[in-house]
Design a protein around this motif. Structure first.
Motif, PDB file in Angstrom:
ATOM      1  N   VAL A  43       0.864  -1.177   0.000  1.00 20.67           N
ATOM      2  CA  VAL A  43       0.000   0.000   0.000  1.00 20.67           C
ATOM      3  C   VAL A  43       0.899   1.225   0.000  1.00 20.67           C
ATOM      4  O   VAL A  43       1.864   1.293   0.772  1.00 20.67           O
ATOM      5  CB  VAL A  43      -0.927   0.002   1.244  1.00 20.67           C
ATOM      6  CG1 VAL A  43      -1.646   1.332   1.390  1.00 20.67           C
ATOM      7  CG2 VAL A  43      -1.935  -1.130   1.158  1.00 20.67           C
ATOM      8  N   LEU A  91      -3.421   0.485  -3.435  1.00 23.64           N
ATOM      9  CA  LEU A  91      -3.072  -0.900  -3.128  1.00 23.64           C
ATOM     10  C   LEU A  91      -2.560  -1.537  -4.399  1.00 23.64           C
ATOM     11  O   LEU A  91      -3.203  -1.442  -5.452  1.00 23.64           O
ATOM     12  CB  LEU A  91      -4.307  -1.648  -2.607  1.00 23.64           C
ATOM     13  CG  LEU A  91      -4.098  -3.115  -2.232  1.00 23.64           C
ATOM     14  CD1 LEU A  91      -5.009  -3.477  -1.055  1.00 23.64           C
ATOM     15  CD2 LEU A  91      -4.372  -4.047  -3.397  1.00 23.64           C
ATOM     16  N   GLU A 112      -9.612  -5.751  -1.945  1.00 28.00           N
ATOM     17  CA  GLU A 112      -9.692  -4.331  -1.571  1.00 28.00           C
ATOM     18  C   GLU A 112     -10.783  -4.058  -0.535  1.00 28.00           C
ATOM     19  O   GLU A 112     -10.770  -3.025   0.128  1.00 28.00           O
ATOM     20  CB  GLU A 112      -9.891  -3.466  -2.819  1.00 28.00           C
ATOM     21  CG  GLU A 112     -11.277  -3.521  -3.433  1.00 28.00           C
ATOM     22  CD  GLU A 112     -11.546  -4.739  -4.310  1.00 28.00           C
ATOM     23  OE1 GLU A 112     -12.613  -4.764  -4.955  1.00 28.00           O
ATOM     24  OE2 GLU A 112     -10.717  -5.674  -4.367  1.00 28.00           O
TER      25      GLU A 112
END
Length: 193
Positions: A43, A91, A112
């Motif tokens: 991330v 991400l 996600e």
């Protein structure tokens, strides 16, 4: 976080002169703001500088000089800079040529929707951009928003345990946020107040 404006984007010729120095600064920023979660996912917590760099690079690569097209880029990337007490993040799923990409992307479908910022005082479920996963597969890139209350910002500052975690049926990992990353995120959360 204050949205980027047309005034934040310099002409391509000017950008070419400052690009190497700006790029090095963004690399340094991303080193602090990138966190690996397990073996395959990372991330990157975005901010105005990282988004400005993306826009400048897009304009450079695509030779975008018309004000209306630059504004379109600003509109797209500003959507990734949440307003209020919030942090935006990208991400990224790492894939290599040797990987069975379709199988991995199928297994990670919906990943996600399972991302959390966890502290010893609260837990924030990331809000994901819609439409990037189906039952058959997911995208290798997702955009997330972690929305805080004012009280949670203060609690985050005081918290000793801060973790970024993914709790997905096929990918369950968490990692402590480095203190330097936490400090950078706190600066984002309080800078416009």
């Amino acid at each position: 976080m204050k949205p980027l404006t047309r005034e934040d984007i310099v002409p391509i010729e000017t950008y070419e002169q400052m690009r190497e120095q700006f790029r090095r600064r963004i690399i340094d920023i991303k080193k602090v703001r990138r966190v690996d979660i397990g073996p395959r996912i990372s991330v990157v917590f975005e901010n105005r500088d990282t988004m400005r760099f993306q826009i400048q690079e897009m304009c450079r690569i695509e030779h975008i000089t018309q004000p209306e097209l630059i504004q379109q880029e600003l509109d797209v990337y500003n959507d990734l800079l949440p307003l209020g007490y919030a942090i935006g993040a990208t991400l990224l799923i790492a894939l290599s040529q040797e990987d069975n990409m379709p199988e991995i992307l199928r297994q990670l479908s919906g990943v996600e929707e399972h991302v959390y910022l966890e502290t010893d005082k609260f837990r924030i479920h990331a809000q994901a951009e819609l439409g990037r996963s189906t039952e058959e597969k997911t995208s290798a890139v997702h955009y997330l928003t972690f929305t805080f209350t004012k009280e949670q910002v203060q609690q985050f500052a005081e918290s000793e345990r801060n973790t970024i975690a993914i709790h997905h049926p096929h990918y369950d990992y968490g990692v402590a946020l480095p203190e330097v990353t936490k400090a950078s995120l706190l600066a984002d959360l309080i800078q416009e107040r």
